[in-house]
Design a protein around this motif. Structure first.
Motif, short mmCIF file in Angstrom:
data_model
loop_
_atom_site.label_atom_id
_atom_site.label_comp_id
_atom_site.label_asym_id
_atom_site.label_seq_id
_atom_site.Cartn_x
_atom_site.Cartn_y
_atom_site.Cartn_z
N HIS A 1 0.81 -1.20 -0.06
CA HIS A 1 0.01 -0.07 0.06
C HIS A 1 0.79 1.16 0.12
CE1 HIS A 1 -3.63 2.41 0.91
NE2 HIS A 1 -2.84 3.12 1.79
N THR A 2 1.79 1.31 0.71
CA THR A 2 2.76 2.24 0.74
C THR A 2 3.39 2.75 -0.61
OG1 THR A 2 3.34 1.81 3.21
CG2 THR A 2 4.92 3.28 1.95
N ARG A 3 3.80 1.44 -1.20
CA ARG A 3 4.65 1.41 -2.46
C ARG A 3 3.76 2.57 -3.64
NH1 ARG A 3 8.92 -1.29 -1.96
NH2 ARG A 3 8.81 -2.95 -0.44
N LEU A 4 2.31 1.90 -3.56
CA LEU A 4 1.25 2.50 -4.28
C LEU A 4 1.18 4.18 -4.12
CD1 LEU A 4 -0.64 2.39 -6.56
CD2 LEU A 4 -2.43 1.84 -4.52
N ASN A 5 1.15 4.43 -2.81
CA ASN A 5 0.98 5.78 -2.42
C ASN A 5 2.22 6.58 -2.81
OD1 ASN A 5 -1.34 6.72 -0.42
ND2 ASN A 5 -1.11 4.67 -0.33
N VAL A 6 3.32 6.25 -2.62
CA VAL A 6 4.63 6.69 -3.23
C VAL A 6 4.74 7.13 -4.68
CG1 VAL A 6 7.06 6.46 -3.90
CG2 VAL A 6 5.87 5.66 -1.43
N LEU A 7 4.09 6.23 -5.33
CA LEU A 7 3.92 6.34 -6.69
C LEU A 7 2.69 7.41 -7.15
CD1 LEU A 7 4.63 5.75 -9.72
CD2 LEU A 7 3.02 3.90 -9.78
N VAL A 8 1.84 7.23 -6.23
CA VAL A 8 0.64 8.34 -6.76
C VAL A 8 0.94 9.62 -6.52
CG1 VAL A 8 -1.60 8.89 -5.69
CG2 VAL A 8 -1.26 6.56 -6.39
#
Length: 305
Positions: A216-223
């Motif tokens: 979930h954190t990785r997705l938020n970093v990208l977003v």
């Protein structure tokens, strides 16, 4: 409120370097830079001596907030590998001394800013200290995984302060620079949090990787990196800067997206934990600092050409 994690006898005759360490000098360097750029790009004129005093006040205020942060977080700092050698948990400075140090420096920085420049700049500086020391450190950090998102405002004030020191008001460009730093903070800090998640979990801090997991954190970093693309070019689109800044912002933002895509696409196990020892996250964290430096430097260069 934080409590002492271990028993020790503080050395009241601490070295000057320990008192300097309380100010978080590495953090101050970026704060001073963005504040100086805000001052430099502001319309109007300010005496060079007063400009230097204003920048000094920004640095002093940021350092004061850092000292109060270290005083409050002394218990969790003692648990985390990367902070255990800070002056308070290591026993080199007494907690009460650090608190008094932070408060005195806060007052000095705000009063000096008011005398050297104007009340608007002093008021924004005072609020930035309060934001970091109280809103982020004492309220958000230990209560919500959105601590970095909301708390990102703490490090976003310097360009606004620098601008206000010259003009006596707050304009659209410094607000956009504030917004850029605000949205830059989550991918910057979450990249670090991915490979420091064990420390945060041990200390009981609800950082996003601890609460929501690494995937979930990785997705938020990208977003958040994608959100930065239109945000960083907005000063140029709105006619507040020239094409030099616009080009530099677009290119550097796309490079940052590339690094953050690497974080998102990192080799992971079924739970999203990195199989590469978070190599992409470490690279993204390092580049994020250069990225912000490039953005603000481009803004200054654009002002000159």
């Amino acid at each position: 409120m934080a409590t002492d994690h271990a028993t020790f006898t503080p050395h009241l005759g601490a070295e000057p370097g320990d008192w300097l360490a309380l100010l978080k000098p590495r953090v101050i360097s970026l704060v001073v830079f963005t504040g100086a750029i805000g001052l430099f790009v502001a319309p109007g004129h300010i005496n060079p001596v007063l400009a230097a005093v204003a920048i000094f006040c920004i640095a002093l205020g940021a350092g004061a907030a850092g000292a109060i942060n270290m005083w409050y977080d002394r218990d969790i700092d003692a648990m985390m590998r990367r902070t255990t050698d800070r002056p308070i948990p290591a026993g080199r400075i007494e907690a009460s001394g650090a608190l008094g140090y932070g408060i005195v420096l806060s007052v000095i920085s705000v009063l000096l800013m008011a005398m050297a420049t104007n009340l608007v700049a002093a008021a924004v500086l005072a609020f930035s200290i309060f934001y970091y020391a109280v809103i982020y450190t004492m309220w958000l950090k230990r209560r919500t995984p959105q601590n970095i998102v909301i708390g990102g405002g703490a490090g976003a004030f310097p360009p606004v302060i620098g601008w206000a020191a010259v003009t006596g008001h707050v304009g659209l460009l410094p607000v956009l620079l504030f917004t850029i730093v605000f949205f830059w903070t989550p991918p910057h800090f979450w990249s670090l949090a991915l490979y420091a998640a064990g420390d945060y979990e041990k200390a009981g801090i609800p950082m996003l990787p601890v609460v929501k997991g690494a995937r979930h954190t990785r997705l938020n970093v990208l977003v958040y990196s994608l959100l930065l693309v239109p945000l960083t070019v907005s000063p140029w689109v709105l006619g507040l800067t020239g094409r030099f800044y616009g080009g530099a912002a677009l290119i550097s933002s796309l490079v940052f997206v590339y690094f953050c895509w690497g974080v998102y696409a990192d080799q992971q196990d079924a739970e999203g934990n990195s199989l590469t020892k978070d190599k992409p996250a470490r690279a993204a964290f390092k580049f994020s600092i250069l990225y912000l430096f490039v953005l603000f430097l481009a803004c200054a260069v654009d002002r000159l050409i």
